[in-house]
Design a protein around this motif. Sequence first.
Motif, short mmCIF file in Angstrom:
data_model
loop_
_atom_site.label_atom_id
_atom_site.label_comp_id
_atom_site.label_asym_id
_atom_site.label_seq_id
_atom_site.Cartn_x
_atom_site.Cartn_y
_atom_site.Cartn_z
N LEU A 5 41.08 55.96 42.60
CA LEU A 5 41.52 55.17 43.74
C LEU A 5 41.35 53.68 43.46
CD1 LEU A 5 42.52 55.26 46.71
CD2 LEU A 5 40.11 55.22 47.40
N LEU A 6 40.25 53.32 42.79
CA LEU A 6 39.95 51.91 42.53
C LEU A 6 40.50 51.42 41.20
CD1 LEU A 6 36.22 51.83 43.70
CD2 LEU A 6 38.24 51.14 44.99
N SER A 7 41.15 52.31 40.45
CA SER A 7 41.64 51.94 39.12
C SER A 7 42.58 50.73 39.08
CB SER A 7 42.33 53.15 38.47
OG SER A 7 43.46 53.56 39.24
N PRO A 8 43.38 50.47 40.13
CA PRO A 8 44.24 49.28 40.06
C PRO A 8 43.46 47.98 39.81
CG PRO A 8 44.95 50.69 41.84
CD PRO A 8 43.68 51.27 41.33
N PHE A 9 42.23 47.90 40.34
CA PHE A 9 41.45 46.68 40.16
C PHE A 9 40.91 46.54 38.74
CE2 PHE A 9 40.63 47.33 44.87
CZ PHE A 9 41.55 46.37 45.25
N THR A 10 40.76 47.64 38.04
CA THR A 10 40.28 47.58 36.66
C THR A 10 41.42 47.49 35.65
OG1 THR A 10 40.21 50.01 36.51
CG2 THR A 10 38.21 48.88 37.27
N GLU A 11 42.59 47.96 36.03
CA GLU A 11 43.69 48.02 35.08
C GLU A 11 44.63 46.82 35.15
OE1 GLU A 11 45.78 51.66 35.61
OE2 GLU A 11 44.02 52.94 35.28
N PHE A 12 44.73 46.18 36.31
CA PHE A 12 45.74 45.14 36.48
C PHE A 12 45.11 43.83 36.91
CE2 PHE A 12 47.76 49.24 37.46
CZ PHE A 12 48.76 49.24 36.50
N ALA A 13 45.42 42.78 36.16
CA ALA A 13 44.85 41.46 36.46
C ALA A 13 45.36 40.92 37.79
CB ALA A 13 45.19 40.48 35.34
N PHE A 14 46.62 41.20 38.13
CA PHE A 14 47.17 40.68 39.38
C PHE A 14 46.48 41.29 40.59
CE2 PHE A 14 49.82 44.41 38.69
CZ PHE A 14 49.96 44.95 39.97
N MET A 15 46.01 42.53 40.45
CA MET A 15 45.26 43.15 41.56
C MET A 15 43.88 42.52 41.70
SD MET A 15 46.99 45.45 43.25
CE MET A 15 45.76 46.52 44.01
N ARG A 16 43.26 42.17 40.59
CA ARG A 16 41.95 41.50 40.66
C ARG A 16 42.09 40.12 41.27
NH1 ARG A 16 41.50 44.05 35.56
NH2 ARG A 16 42.02 42.13 34.42
N ARG A 17 43.14 39.42 40.93
CA ARG A 17 43.37 38.11 41.53
C ARG A 17 43.61 38.24 43.03
NH1 ARG A 17 44.73 33.99 37.90
NH2 ARG A 17 44.83 34.68 35.73
N ALA A 18 44.40 39.21 43.41
CA ALA A 18 44.66 39.43 44.83
C ALA A 18 43.37 39.77 45.56
CB ALA A 18 45.69 40.55 45.02
N LEU A 19 42.51 40.56 44.92
CA LEU A 19 41.23 40.94 45.51
C LEU A 19 40.36 39.70 45.76
CD1 LEU A 19 39.12 43.07 46.34
CD2 LEU A 19 38.45 43.19 43.92
N VAL A 20 40.26 38.84 44.76
CA VAL A 20 39.47 37.61 44.93
C VAL A 20 40.07 36.75 46.04
CG1 VAL A 20 38.76 35.46 43.81
CG2 VAL A 20 38.68 37.61 42.54
N LEU A 193 44.43 28.25 57.69
CA LEU A 193 45.79 28.77 57.83
C LEU A 193 46.64 28.37 56.63
CD1 LEU A 193 46.43 28.16 61.63
CD2 LEU A 193 46.17 30.36 60.48
N VAL A 194 46.42 27.16 56.13
CA VAL A 194 47.14 26.73 54.92
C VAL A 194 46.74 27.60 53.74
CG1 VAL A 194 47.40 24.86 53.24
CG2 VAL A 194 47.53 24.37 55.68
N GLY A 195 45.44 27.91 53.63
CA GLY A 195 45.00 28.80 52.56
C GLY A 195 45.58 30.19 52.72
N GLY A 196 45.54 30.73 53.93
CA GLY A 196 46.11 32.05 54.17
C GLY A 196 47.60 32.08 53.93
N PHE A 197 48.25 30.95 54.19
CA PHE A 197 49.69 30.84 53.97
C PHE A 197 50.06 31.10 52.51
CE2 PHE A 197 52.95 27.93 52.36
CZ PHE A 197 54.07 28.37 53.04
N GLN A 198 49.20 30.65 51.59
CA GLN A 198 49.50 30.83 50.17
C GLN A 198 49.58 32.30 49.80
OE1 GLN A 198 50.21 28.20 48.46
NE2 GLN A 198 49.50 26.70 49.97
N ALA A 199 48.77 33.13 50.47
CA ALA A 199 48.72 34.54 50.10
C ALA A 199 49.52 35.44 51.03
CB ALA A 199 47.26 35.01 50.08
N LEU A 200 49.48 35.14 52.34
CA LEU A 200 50.05 36.05 53.33
C LEU A 200 51.28 35.50 54.03
CD1 LEU A 200 46.66 37.22 54.90
CD2 LEU A 200 48.07 38.45 53.24
N GLY A 201 51.65 34.26 53.77
CA GLY A 201 52.81 33.67 54.42
C GLY A 201 52.51 33.18 55.82
N THR A 202 53.43 32.43 56.37
CA THR A 202 53.19 31.82 57.67
C THR A 202 53.15 32.83 58.81
OG1 THR A 202 53.95 30.05 59.15
CG2 THR A 202 55.64 31.39 58.09
N LEU A 203 53.84 33.95 58.68
CA LEU A 203 53.88 34.92 59.77
C LEU A 203 52.63 35.80 59.83
CD1 LEU A 203 57.61 36.12 59.76
CD2 LEU A 203 56.54 34.36 61.15
#
Length: 288
Positions: A5-20, A193-203
Motif C-alpha cells: 500500500l505504501l510502496s508508491p512513496f518508496t518507488e516514486f520520487a514524485f510521490m515523495r515530493r507530493a507527500l512532503v 492560500l498561496v502555498g496551497g495554490f501551488q499544490a492544490l489550485g485555487t479551487l
Amino acid sequence: MTLDLLSPFTEFAFMRRALVGVIAIALGGGPVGVFLMLRRMSLTGDAMAHAILPGAALGYLVAGLSLPAMTVGGLVAGVIVALLAGLVARVTALKEDASLAAFYLLSLALGVTIVSLRGSNVDLLHVLFGTVLALDDAALVLLAGIATLTLVTLALAYRPLVLDCVDPVFLRSVSGAGTPAHLIFLGLVVLNLVGGFQALGTLLAVGLMMLPAAAARFWSAEITAMIVIATGIGIVSGIAGLLLSFHAELPAGPAIILTAGGVYLVSLVVGREGGLLWLARPRKHLEA
C-alpha cells in the motif's frame, strides 16, 4: 499488504515530493483553519483563495508557469482584495461578507479570463486544481518556508489571537494588540492560500485548511487540542488522499480533499464534542 500500500512513496520520487508538500500545507494550514473557524471567517478563507487567482494568473501571463512570479502575484492580489473589501465595508453600507463575495466573484472570473488569454485548457486546470504530483524543489522550499513562518508567528501571537476569538471586547479594553494580530493573521491566511495554490489550485487550496479544522471541532472544545487534531487530520488526509489517487487512478488534489471531507463526515457523526450520535444518545435526568 501494508508495504504494498505504501510502496508508491518508496518507488516514486514524485510521490515523495507530493507527500512532503501536503505535510507542509497541513502544518501551516491546520492552525490557521482553526482560527478562521473560531473567528467565524471560514467563508472568508474560501473567498481569499479565489482572490489570489488574478495575481497568480498575471504572473503566469508574464512568466509562464514560474513559481516566483505566480507566488508574488498571488500574494499581491490577495492583500489588495483583503484591503479593498475591508475599505468598502467601512465606508459604505455593504457588510464585509457581501463585499468579499463580490470581490471573490470578480477575482475568479478575471483570473480564469487572464489564463484563457494565453494558456490552454491544461494550463487552466493547473491553475484551478493544482499539480500536487509535480511539485519541484523550489515549490517544496516555498511550502516549508510558509509552514515554518506560520508556526513561529502563531506561537508569538497566540495569546492575542485566542483572546480575539474568545472575547474581542475584553482584548480591545486591555490591549492594543487586537488589530495588529488580526492583520498579521490575515497575512498568514493569504500566505498559506498561496502555498496551497501551488499544490492544490485555487479551487481546492482552502480545503486542507478548513475541513480538518471543522472535523477537529467535533473532537475537542479546547483551542490547542483543536490545532493539534486539525494538523494531524490534515497530514493523514494528505497521505491517504495521495495513496487513494495512486491506487485508484484518481486526480491527486481532489482525492486529498475528498479524504479530508470523509474524515469530517465521520467526525460529524461520531465526534465526542457535538457529534450526531453523541447528541442522540439517551441522557440521565438533569444531565447537562
